[in-house]
Write an enzyme that holds these catalytic residues in place. Sequence first.
Site, PDB file in Angstrom:
ATOM      1  N   ASN A  53       0.842  -1.197   0.000  1.00  0.00           N
ATOM      2  CA  ASN A  53       0.000   0.000   0.000  1.00  0.00           C
ATOM      3  C   ASN A  53       0.878   1.248   0.000  1.00  0.00           C
ATOM      4  OD1 ASN A  53       0.602  -0.913   2.674  1.00  0.00           O
ATOM      5  ND2 ASN A  53      -1.052   0.294   3.551  1.00  0.00           N
ATOM      6  N   GLU A 102       0.324   5.226   0.679  1.00  0.00           N
ATOM      7  CA  GLU A 102      -0.604   6.263   1.136  1.00  0.00           C
ATOM      8  C   GLU A 102      -0.158   7.635   0.651  1.00  0.00           C
ATOM      9  OE1 GLU A 102      -1.066   5.533   5.358  1.00  0.00           O
ATOM     10  OE2 GLU A 102      -2.271   3.740   4.947  1.00  0.00           O
ATOM     11  N   CYS A 112      -4.098   0.524  -2.321  1.00  0.00           N
ATOM     12  CA  CYS A 112      -3.868  -0.713  -1.561  1.00  0.00           C
ATOM     13  C   CYS A 112      -2.750  -1.577  -2.161  1.00  0.00           C
ATOM     14  CB  CYS A 112      -5.136  -1.551  -1.525  1.00  0.00           C
ATOM     15  SG  CYS A 112      -6.469  -0.846  -0.554  1.00  0.00           S
ATOM     16  N   GLU A 165      -2.914  -4.717  -2.924  1.00  0.00           N
ATOM     17  CA  GLU A 165      -3.410  -5.568  -4.014  1.00  0.00           C
ATOM     18  C   GLU A 165      -3.360  -4.824  -5.350  1.00  0.00           C
ATOM     19  OE1 GLU A 165      -4.733  -4.974  -1.093  1.00  0.00           O
ATOM     20  OE2 GLU A 165      -5.823  -6.685  -0.286  1.00  0.00           O
ATOM     21  N   CYS A 192     -10.204  -4.806   0.376  1.00  0.00           N
ATOM     22  CA  CYS A 192     -11.324  -3.851   0.373  1.00  0.00           C
ATOM     23  C   CYS A 192     -12.206  -4.114  -0.850  1.00  0.00           C
ATOM     24  CB  CYS A 192     -10.791  -2.415   0.377  1.00  0.00           C
ATOM     25  SG  CYS A 192     -10.202  -1.855  -1.242  1.00  0.00           S
ATOM     26  N   CYS A 243     -10.597  -3.335  -4.245  1.00  0.00           N
ATOM     27  CA  CYS A 243      -9.588  -4.322  -4.666  1.00  0.00           C
ATOM     28  C   CYS A 243     -10.223  -5.651  -5.057  1.00  0.00           C
ATOM     29  CB  CYS A 243      -8.545  -4.515  -3.574  1.00  0.00           C
ATOM     30  SG  CYS A 243      -7.391  -3.130  -3.509  1.00  0.00           S
TER      31      CYS A 243
HETATM   32  N1  THU Z   1      -5.036  -1.895   2.833  1.00  0.00           N
HETATM   33  C1  THU Z   1      -4.462  -2.647   1.859  1.00  0.00           C
HETATM   34  O1  THU Z   1      -3.437  -2.244   1.277  1.00  0.00           O
HETATM   35  N2  THU Z   1      -5.009  -3.840   1.562  1.00  0.00           N
HETATM   36  C2  THU Z   1      -6.054  -4.411   2.219  1.00  0.00           C
HETATM   37  O2  THU Z   1      -6.424  -5.540   1.905  1.00  0.00           O
HETATM   38  C3  THU Z   1      -6.700  -3.680   3.320  1.00  0.00           C
HETATM   39  C4  THU Z   1      -6.243  -2.289   3.529  1.00  0.00           C
HETATM   40  C5  THU Z   1      -4.403  -0.624   3.194  1.00  0.00           C
HETATM   41  C6  THU Z   1      -5.079   0.632   2.713  1.00  0.00           C
HETATM   42  C7  THU Z   1      -4.550   1.655   3.698  1.00  0.00           C
HETATM   43  O3  THU Z   1      -3.294   2.134   3.214  1.00  0.00           O
HETATM   44  C8  THU Z   1      -4.304   0.858   4.968  1.00  0.00           C
HETATM   45  O4  THU Z   1      -4.317  -0.507   4.597  1.00  0.00           O
HETATM   46  C9  THU Z   1      -5.352   1.098   6.041  1.00  0.00           C
HETATM   47  O5  THU Z   1      -6.626   0.915   5.533  1.00  0.00           O
END
Ligand code: THU
Length: 130
Positions: free
Chosen positions: A41, A43, A52, A54, A85, A88
């Site tokens: 991920n 941000e 994310c 994925e 999520c 994804c």
């Molecule tokens: N996140 C992912 O990268 N993948 C997931 O399957 C669940 C959530 C990330 C998004 C965000 O950067 C952090 O986790 C908190 O939600």
Amino acid sequence: MNQTMLDLACTAMAAAYAPYSKFQVGAVVKGANGKLYAGCNVENAAYPEGWCAETSAIAAMVADGETHIAEVTVVSPGAALVTPCGGCRQRLREFADDATLVHLCGAEGVRRTVTLGELLPLSFGPEALR
Ligand code: THU
């Protein structure tokens, strides 16, 4: 899922750029070609612009010329089971089908394996537009 796939996902998780949530996630998609593509991920200070793990892994696969996902691994910190999520799930669906296995992991190993069809039932996919 083999240890190599989990190791790659853990390496990606450790590299995740998550200064705001402090929740680092790693993902690996295995292409139909057998190759493994990792992502994390990423941000952003403008929060909605982050994405994310994925999504990163899918992008790495597509950039390599592969458009079929054979298997997915997601690794997250903490004790709770973390699932992809909604966005994804749909992005995975573009390149995978209902039977594709999604391994939900902690660094210690697989916590639960589900199918993409369980995560996204009655899904809309690319074949609907063919
Ligand atoms: N996140 C992912 O990268 N993948 C997931 O399957 C669940 C959530 C990330 C998004 C965000 O950067 C952090 O986790 C908190 O939600």
